[in-house]
Write a protein that holds these residues in place. Structure first.
Motif, PDB file in Angstrom:
ATOM      1  N   LYS A 263      12.851  20.224  -5.143  1.00 23.05           N
ATOM      2  CA  LYS A 263      12.650  19.095  -6.037  1.00 23.05           C
ATOM      3  C   LYS A 263      12.245  17.862  -5.245  1.00 23.05           C
ATOM      4  CE  LYS A 263      16.026  20.786  -9.418  1.00 23.05           C
ATOM      5  NZ  LYS A 263      17.321  20.509 -10.098  1.00 23.05           N
ATOM      6  N   GLY A 266       8.627  18.045  -4.538  1.00 21.53           N
ATOM      7  CA  GLY A 266       7.828  17.646  -5.684  1.00 21.53           C
ATOM      8  C   GLY A 266       7.738  16.137  -5.821  1.00 21.53           C
ATOM      9  N   ARG A 267       8.851  15.454  -5.542  1.00 17.85           N
ATOM     10  CA  ARG A 267       8.854  13.995  -5.654  1.00 17.85           C
ATOM     11  C   ARG A 267       7.981  13.359  -4.568  1.00 17.85           C
ATOM     12  NH1 ARG A 267      14.610  15.112  -6.369  1.00 17.85           N
ATOM     13  NH2 ARG A 267      15.073  15.109  -8.597  1.00 17.85           N
ATOM     14  N   LEU A 269       5.322  14.749  -3.278  1.00 16.81           N
ATOM     15  CA  LEU A 269       3.937  14.988  -3.686  1.00 16.81           C
ATOM     16  C   LEU A 269       3.533  14.018  -4.798  1.00 16.81           C
ATOM     17  CD1 LEU A 269       1.427  16.674  -3.250  1.00 16.81           C
ATOM     18  CD2 LEU A 269       2.304  18.331  -4.902  1.00 16.81           C
ATOM     19  N   THR A 270       4.431  13.768  -5.752  1.00 19.83           N
ATOM     20  CA  THR A 270       4.140  12.807  -6.822  1.00 19.83           C
ATOM     21  C   THR A 270       3.913  11.418  -6.257  1.00 19.83           C
ATOM     22  OG1 THR A 270       5.455  14.059  -8.424  1.00 19.83           O
ATOM     23  CG2 THR A 270       5.063  11.737  -8.920  1.00 19.83           C
ATOM     24  N   TYR A 271       4.756  11.036  -5.290  1.00 25.55           N
ATOM     25  CA  TYR A 271       4.605   9.728  -4.649  1.00 25.55           C
ATOM     26  C   TYR A 271       3.240   9.622  -3.976  1.00 25.55           C
ATOM     27  CZ  TYR A 271       5.296   5.920  -1.305  1.00 25.55           C
ATOM     28  OH  TYR A 271       5.152   4.768  -0.575  1.00 25.55           O
ATOM     29  N   ARG A 273       0.479  11.263  -4.587  1.00 23.43           N
ATOM     30  CA  ARG A 273      -0.597  11.219  -5.590  1.00 23.43           C
ATOM     31  C   ARG A 273      -0.710   9.849  -6.247  1.00 23.43           C
ATOM     32  NH1 ARG A 273       0.667  17.163  -8.256  1.00 23.43           N
ATOM     33  NH2 ARG A 273      -0.663  18.382  -6.836  1.00 23.43           N
ATOM     34  N   ASN A 274       0.423   9.168  -6.379  1.00 25.60           N
ATOM     35  CA  ASN A 274       0.400   7.835  -7.006  1.00 25.60           C
ATOM     36  C   ASN A 274       0.064   6.726  -6.028  1.00 25.60           C
ATOM     37  OD1 ASN A 274       1.109   8.902  -9.508  1.00 25.60           O
ATOM     38  ND2 ASN A 274       3.301   8.640  -9.155  1.00 25.60           N
ATOM     39  N   ARG A 275       0.344   6.963  -4.744  1.00 27.97           N
ATOM     40  CA  ARG A 275       0.202   5.886  -3.756  1.00 27.97           C
ATOM     41  C   ARG A 275      -0.743   6.240  -2.613  1.00 27.97           C
ATOM     42  NH1 ARG A 275       4.676   2.546  -3.339  1.00 27.97           N
ATOM     43  NH2 ARG A 275       3.445   1.567  -1.682  1.00 27.97           N
ATOM     44  N   TYR A 276      -1.583   7.242  -2.799  1.00 25.10           N
ATOM     45  CA  TYR A 276      -2.403   7.733  -1.686  1.00 25.10           C
ATOM     46  C   TYR A 276      -3.383   6.699  -1.154  1.00 25.10           C
ATOM     47  CZ  TYR A 276      -6.095   8.288  -5.201  1.00 25.10           C
ATOM     48  OH  TYR A 276      -7.020   8.056  -6.185  1.00 25.10           O
ATOM     49  N   GLU A 318      -9.425  13.476  -5.113  1.00 31.96           N
ATOM     50  CA  GLU A 318      -9.696  12.407  -6.077  1.00 31.96           C
ATOM     51  C   GLU A 318     -11.162  12.000  -6.038  1.00 31.96           C
ATOM     52  OE1 GLU A 318      -7.662  11.145  -8.410  1.00 31.96           O
ATOM     53  OE2 GLU A 318      -6.289  12.736  -7.758  1.00 31.96           O
TER      54      GLU A 318
END
Length: 373
Positions: A263, A266-267, A269-271, A273-276, A318
């Motif tokens: 988990k 996953g967090r 990876l989410t970070y 994707r949002n802050r790349y 992206e």
């Protein structure tokens, strides 16, 4: 609202000027560690002062023992749950060992640190996340940060030790242990991730002939018999302790912990994707409350590549989507995905897709035209 509970510390012989010698074995340790404190003497003589559901417990302790030698920093949330924070001494040493006070119920609370509970003698009952658990001699429990727990009063014959470990404790020499990917390291990883809503605990029985029991006894002897504690020796014992625990924890328990660790992946990876566009290792480490070196090794272990390459993959993905689904110019896409150097973007894009962005866009256009014919 922050409140301070003042607890008068128990003084050992070497702290009051008596002749001091290193403790000789378990029985000697038990004699020293199990001596009644002033609060225990008072509770023993005035049992009517304590109620299992008493809301005056913190006030009671503060009023009875008003000295400034030791302070536990606490805060109460809207649900009435108390959170305990490391005091200055614990922050400085990064760990502490305390014997659990007898005769008094410990109300529901949680910690901003990892706690190891070990039963030396007797037994006691604690409630963890609403589950009542009886712990007997030799049982060891590791509680992660913010897990809500309480316990019933200890009796005369019960001796229970709490080992407190701050997140900073796992920096330095413990970094390589945490990157091993074993069951205990997975538990600690999940615990140190302060944003996680899942609080966990581990319970493991230490057998009489276990190496872990020898390690724990020597750790306690070192801690309680040395006037100037050797942090090197204590760190050594704790390192071996975690290593041996990871070997003894069952596969099924380890898998449950590993699930929680995924988990965290996953967090992360989410970070990304949002802050790349603008993130870096130090900013990520601060956000996740991880040591930068540890976060770097965690990303490498979970994703098979370093953070720089992972960010490049996300940026290229992206860029591909923008070329495919929008009419943005390549110059604007370069800025949109976080690059300022156009030549570098072209170089990385060609390395990733085997063609320049212009060639890629022409290829996509030709594919769309072919489908419409």
């Amino acid at each position: 609202m922050l409140v301070c509970i003042k607890i008068k510390p128990f003084l050992f012989p070497h702290q009051i000027g008596e002749h001091f010698m290193r403790l000789k074995g378990y029985q000697n340790l038990l004699e020293i560690i199990n001596k009644r404190t002033e609060i225990e003497k008072y509770l023993k003589q005035n049992p009517e002062m304590v109620s299992k559901n008493s809301k005056q417990q913190p006030l009671f302790i503060e009023n009875k023992l008003g000295d400034n030698n030791s302070k536990i920093i606490m805060d109460k949330d809207g649900e009435g749950i108390i959170t305990s924070y490391p005091n200055n001494e614990v922050k400085t040493n990064k760990f502490a060992i305390r014997r659990k006070t007898k005769y008094i119920p410990i109300l529901k609370h949680k910690h901003e640190y990892i706690e190891i509970v070990y039963v030396l003698e007797g037994s006691f009952i604690q409630e963890i996340n609403g589950r009542q658990i009886e712990m007997n001699k030799g049982d060891l429990c590791i509680l992660d940060k913010n897990v809500v727990h309480s316990s019933l009063p200890l009796r005369d014959s019960d001796v229970v030790i709490n080992i407190i470990l701050t997140p900073e404790f796992f920096d330095g020499i413990f970094m390589y242990l945490l990157s091993d990917g074993n069951y205990i390291s997975n538990f600690i990883i999940n615990s140190l991730y302060s944003k996680s809503k899942a609080q966990n605990f581990l319970i493991h029985h230490i057998k009489d002939d276990s190496l872990i029991k020898i390690i724990l006894e020597n750790l306690l002897i070192e801690y309680y018999s040395t006037e100037i504690k050797s942090s090197a020796a204590i760190n050594g014992y704790l390192l071996i302790l975690f290593t041996e625990l990871s070997r003894e924890i069952t596969y099924s328990t380890g898998e449950l912990i590993k699930d929680e660790q995924h988990k965290v992946k996953g967090r992360i990876l989410t970070y990304i994707r949002n802050r790349y566009k603008d993130t870096n290792l130090n900013e990520m480490a601060e956000y996740f409350h991880f040591h930068p070196s540890y976060l770097s090794s965690l990303v490498k272990k979970e994703f098979g590549k370093n953070l720089k390459d992972l960010l490049t993959d996300v940026r290229m993905s992206e860029a591909s989507k923008l070329l495919k689904n929008t009419d943005m110019t390549i110059e604007n896409i370069v800025l949109e995905v976080g690059y300022t150097n156009h030549s570098y973007f072209y170089k990385i894009f060609k390395k990733t897709y085997g063609m320049t962005p212009n060639q890629y866009k022409i290829k996509l256009t030709n594919q769309r035209n072919t489908k419409t014919e």
